[in-house]
Design a protein around this motif. Sequence first.
Motif, PDB file in Angstrom:
ATOM      1  N   UNK A   1      -5.228  11.566  12.962  1.00 46.41           N
ATOM      2  CA  UNK A   1      -6.095  10.775  12.855  1.00 46.41           C
ATOM      3  C   UNK A   1      -5.364   9.391  12.145  1.00 46.41           C
ATOM      4  N   UNK A   2      -6.394   8.241  12.411  1.00 43.15           N
ATOM      5  CA  UNK A   2      -5.968   7.002  12.171  1.00 43.15           C
ATOM      6  C   UNK A   2      -6.608   6.520  10.817  1.00 43.15           C
ATOM      7  N   UNK A   3      -5.790   5.765   9.853  1.00 44.03           N
ATOM      8  CA  UNK A   3      -6.451   5.283   8.783  1.00 44.03           C
ATOM      9  C   UNK A   3      -5.254   4.329   8.230  1.00 44.03           C
ATOM     10  N   UNK A   4      -5.917   3.304   7.558  1.00 43.87           N
ATOM     11  CA  UNK A   4      -5.018   2.250   6.900  1.00 43.87           C
ATOM     12  C   UNK A   4      -3.881   1.595   7.681  1.00 43.87           C
ATOM     13  N   UNK A   5      -4.269   1.500   9.104  1.00 46.18           N
ATOM     14  CA  UNK A   5      -3.353   1.109   9.999  1.00 46.18           C
ATOM     15  C   UNK A   5      -2.099   2.120  10.227  1.00 46.18           C
ATOM     16  N   UNK A   6      -2.267   3.293   9.893  1.00 44.22           N
ATOM     17  CA  UNK A   6      -1.196   4.538  10.038  1.00 44.22           C
ATOM     18  C   UNK A   6      -1.530   5.617  10.937  1.00 44.22           C
ATOM     19  N   UNK A   7      -0.802   6.345  11.707  1.00 39.82           N
ATOM     20  CA  UNK A   7      -1.412   7.521  12.242  1.00 39.82           C
ATOM     21  C   UNK A   7      -0.856   8.485  11.528  1.00 39.82           C
ATOM     22  N   UNK A   8      -1.472   9.500  11.145  1.00 37.25           N
ATOM     23  CA  UNK A   8      -1.454  10.701  10.215  1.00 37.25           C
ATOM     24  C   UNK A   8      -1.606  11.877  10.916  1.00 37.25           C
ATOM     25  N   UNK A   9      -0.883  12.975  10.259  1.00 38.35           N
ATOM     26  CA  UNK A   9      -1.135  14.315  11.054  1.00 38.35           C
ATOM     27  C   UNK A   9      -1.095  15.234   9.743  1.00 38.35           C
ATOM     28  N   UNK A  10      -2.041  16.013   9.559  1.00 38.42           N
ATOM     29  CA  UNK A  10      -2.128  17.109   8.688  1.00 38.42           C
ATOM     30  C   UNK A  10      -1.526  18.250   9.684  1.00 38.42           C
ATOM     31  N   UNK A  11      -0.846  19.379   9.013  1.00 35.21           N
ATOM     32  CA  UNK A  11      -0.275  20.425   9.759  1.00 35.21           C
ATOM     33  C   UNK A  11      -0.125  21.429   8.628  1.00 35.21           C
ATOM     34  N   UNK A  12       0.141  22.729   9.192  1.00 35.79           N
ATOM     35  CA  UNK A  12       0.297  23.716   8.224  1.00 35.79           C
ATOM     36  C   UNK A  12       1.576  24.377   8.289  1.00 35.79           C
ATOM     37  N   UNK A  13       2.182  24.987   7.395  1.00 36.29           N
ATOM     38  CA  UNK A  13       3.482  25.598   7.334  1.00 36.29           C
ATOM     39  C   UNK A  13       3.611  26.922   6.023  1.00 36.29           C
ATOM     40  N   UNK A  14       4.510  27.323   5.742  1.00 36.52           N
ATOM     41  CA  UNK A  14       4.614  28.386   4.538  1.00 36.52           C
ATOM     42  C   UNK A  14       5.184  27.403   3.470  1.00 36.52           C
ATOM     43  N   UNK A  15       4.636  27.298   2.471  1.00 33.91           N
ATOM     44  CA  UNK A  15       5.158  26.607   1.018  1.00 33.91           C
ATOM     45  C   UNK A  15       5.536  27.449   0.241  1.00 33.91           C
ATOM     46  N   UNK A  16       5.800  27.075  -0.910  1.00 32.83           N
ATOM     47  CA  UNK A  16       6.434  27.673  -2.301  1.00 32.83           C
ATOM     48  C   UNK A  16       5.485  28.952  -2.715  1.00 32.83           C
ATOM     49  N   UNK A  17       4.055  28.767  -2.339  1.00 32.40           N
ATOM     50  CA  UNK A  17       2.976  29.744  -2.910  1.00 32.40           C
ATOM     51  C   UNK A  17       2.411  30.027  -1.532  1.00 32.40           C
ATOM     52  N   UNK A  18       3.016  30.344  -0.441  1.00 31.29           N
ATOM     53  CA  UNK A  18       2.163  30.786   0.756  1.00 31.29           C
ATOM     54  C   UNK A  18       1.924  29.798   1.599  1.00 31.29           C
ATOM     55  N   UNK A  19       0.745  30.023   2.384  1.00 31.23           N
ATOM     56  CA  UNK A  19       0.179  29.007   3.482  1.00 31.23           C
ATOM     57  C   UNK A  19      -0.164  27.859   2.809  1.00 31.23           C
TER      58      UNK A  19
END
Length: 283
Positions: free
Chosen positions: A201-219
Amino acid sequence: MKNSDIVIRDPFVLLSDGTYYLYGTRSKTTWGPADGFDVYKGTDLENWEGPIEIFHRPEGFWADRCYWAPECIEYKGAFYLITTLGAKDRKKGIYILRSDSPEGPFTMYSGRLTPEDWTCIDGTVYIHEGHIYLVFSHSFEDTPDGDMDYVELSEDLTGAITPPKTLFKAPEAKWAHPVPFAKAEFGMDGDVYFTDGPFLFEMNDKLWMTWSSWGTNGYAVGLAYSDNGRIDGRWIQTEQPFFPENGGHGMAFRDKEGNLKYTLHYPNDFYKEHPVFMNLVVD
């Protein structure tokens, strides 16, 4: 029904003609045989009608599992469902279904959009300056670093017109960790990372991406942005996930009032997942 009554993974919201349409992976058939997709509809983000079945596996249809992460876009007067499909005898890939209505029925529209010899999941479409990009995860079964890749699609969405290019690999994010169950569940030795659930998605003149992986405490869900504001830029990862524990695979959208919202499934516990909505603020 309320959000807590809806048991799905990978929620996706389309706002069309004043109605919210909520798509997702059926929790009960995520990990075994599967045969369809549903939609829920409502005028707010709390009360829903459904489920309304929008696709049911035709007799003899090759895909019998991995009916994952349906995303619906409105494009040139029709509705297109971008989704993962799989079977025992072939690798998971990304396909598109089409309908004249967000409530379906949808029918198969495209062939396989990702390489035949790649295991690919969780496709999302990003359109910019007339170019249509399909971003997807090249899954850990093929590449233990869990690549995030993209291809450009033809104008009619029927096929890829460029070879795949890699945007980033999961270990580039400091918050991402190898999955601790790779040996037990997948028989894989060494560090195994996964990427899934991309959304741009685009916001504040930037192209952003949300994405998932495995972190310190799981998903978990992380955030990245392109250094040149385009899909072919260098993707810079935030040091910490913005949703750190037991939830993931979300997407951003604008509500009726123009507020930037984010939805994901929580908890990440089998057969208990439901959509959660929150405000999304990025700098």
